[in-house]
Design an enzyme around this catalytic site. Structure first.
Site, PDB file in Angstrom:
ATOM      1  N   GLU A 142      84.415 -16.655  27.165  1.00 21.51           N
ATOM      2  CA  GLU A 142      83.767 -18.030  27.010  1.00 21.51           C
ATOM      3  C   GLU A 142      84.147 -18.652  25.704  1.00 21.51           C
ATOM      4  O   GLU A 142      84.277 -19.987  25.730  1.00 21.51           O
ATOM      5  CB  GLU A 142      82.214 -18.072  27.567  1.00 21.51           C
ATOM      6  CG  GLU A 142      82.148 -17.644  28.886  1.00 21.51           C
ATOM      7  CD  GLU A 142      82.460 -16.337  29.353  1.00 21.51           C
ATOM      8  OE1 GLU A 142      82.699 -16.159  30.588  1.00 21.51           O
ATOM      9  OE2 GLU A 142      82.680 -15.540  28.461  1.00 21.51           O
ATOM     10  N   HIS A 195      71.413 -12.411  34.756  1.00 21.71           N
ATOM     11  CA  HIS A 195      72.082 -13.228  35.412  1.00 21.71           C
ATOM     12  C   HIS A 195      71.064 -14.059  36.268  1.00 21.71           C
ATOM     13  O   HIS A 195      71.542 -14.930  37.328  1.00 21.71           O
ATOM     14  CB  HIS A 195      72.990 -12.640  36.736  1.00 21.71           C
ATOM     15  CG  HIS A 195      74.153 -11.770  36.280  1.00 21.71           C
ATOM     16  ND1 HIS A 195      74.135 -10.827  35.315  1.00 21.71           N
ATOM     17  CD2 HIS A 195      75.404 -11.949  36.329  1.00 21.71           C
ATOM     18  CE1 HIS A 195      75.101 -10.332  35.288  1.00 21.71           C
ATOM     19  NE2 HIS A 195      76.216 -11.283  35.850  1.00 21.71           N
TER      20      HIS A 195
END
Length: 329
Positions: A60, A129
């Site tokens: 990322e 998450h």
């Protein structure tokens, strides 16, 4: 009109804009060959090719930096994160570069980039998450934060985000990708920074955003069905930054009561910011203390029975609504 899912309108909005502007491209993990981790870019590789629909390594920080650099050189990238939990790896690029280059360059460069992907709680996925970072990003000047609650809004807001000349954080939800709605075939956009009055009422204003606003709508309709004397107004923020305070204030002038519903942690939340501004700008219109319902101040649990205690519930909302309304009777 055509019935479309949330994931379909995301793909449609990106595709429509890419057909008009060849400087727009999509980049992220599994966006091309796999049609997107949540199939939100289905069919786009076939139409636009591998130079505009680009699969990346699991990095990322790297592909966010590439996107920002390309935005400085005339492109309008759309960067997809598999979830915003993973955007933390790219935080240096987002906060120290994308958000600040326009100001630090004296306006010589702007960064027309959209950083999009799912956010928040999405079921039994564990603590790393299931996080909501909208207040983190909203705290940083130079970023616009958009969180749609339904497919219609998602398409119009995403098209406006892609056309915007600043950095837009566009947050979705895994739990909404299958939501269906009738969508106009004719092109439309929704301006950033304008909240949506989803339901009119007289006794209480509920402010919310994202997928959890569906709970507010369900509860409001249930309570009004049981008690004809209850009338609840619901405001969908749509855009967290810039935040449409005027719509909230105008509603409070009518209902005189405010409840804020969000799924994030309570400390330094969006609810905290709204509460301060309302007591500063509309205190004299309040007939009861402002209430907020948020997730619990702890990492998300995995066990289902603990999730039920951690995540805001219909029961929590009903109890708070009735307490606020009954306190003024």
């Amino acid at each position: 009109m055509k019935k479309m899912t949330f994931r379909e309108v995301i793909a449609a909005a990106m595709s429509e804009e890419m057909r008009k502007d060849k400087t727009i491209y999509l980049m992220g993990e599994e966006v091309a060959e796999y049609n997107g981790a949540y199939k939100a870019s289905k069919g786009m590789l076939k139409e636009f090719g591998s130079k505009r629909i680009i699969d990346t390594p699991i990095s990322e920080l790297g592909f966010s930096g590439i996107g920002i650099g390309s935005a400085l050189n005339g492109c309008r990238p759309i960067i997809e994160y598999m979830t915003f939990n993973f955007s933390l790896v790219a935080m240096d690029q987002i906060i120290n570069n994308a958000a600040k280059i326009r100001q630090m360059s004296g306006g010589q460069w702007n960064i027309p980039i959209v950083l999009r992907g799912p956010t928040g709680f999405a079921g039994q996925l564990g603590a790393t998450h299931s996080q909501s970072f909208e207040s983190w990003y909203a705290n940083c000047p130079g970023l616009k934060i958009v969180i749609p609650s339904n497919p219609y809004d998602a398409k119009g807001l995403l098209k406006s985000s892609i056309r915007d000349n600043d950095v837009v954080i566009f947050m979705e939800s895994e739990q909404m990708y299958g939501d269906k709605m009738m969508i106009p075939i004719k092109e439309y956009t929704i301006p950033l920074g304008i909240a949506n009055l989803k339901k009119k009422g007289n006794d209480l204003t509920i402010v919310s955003f994202g997928k959890i606003i569906k709970i507010a709508l369900e509860v409001a309709l249930e309570l009004e069905k049981k008690n004809k004397n209850i009338s609840i107004e619901i405001i969908d923020l749509r855009t967290i930054k810039p935040l449409d305070y005027n719509t909230i204030i105008n509603s409070i002038k009518k209902t005189n009561k405010l409840l804020i519903l969000e799924e994030a942690w309570p400390f330094a939340s969006i609810a905290s910011e709204i509460t301060y501004v309302i007591q500063q700008e509309a205190f004299d219109y309040l007939d009861a203390p402002i209430k907020r319902i948020t997730g619990q101040d702890t990492p998300a649990p995995y066990a289902k029975n603990l999730i039920e205690k951690w995540y805001p519930s219909k029961k929590d909302l009903i109890e708070n609504i009735m307490n606020i309304i009954s306190s003024q009777e």
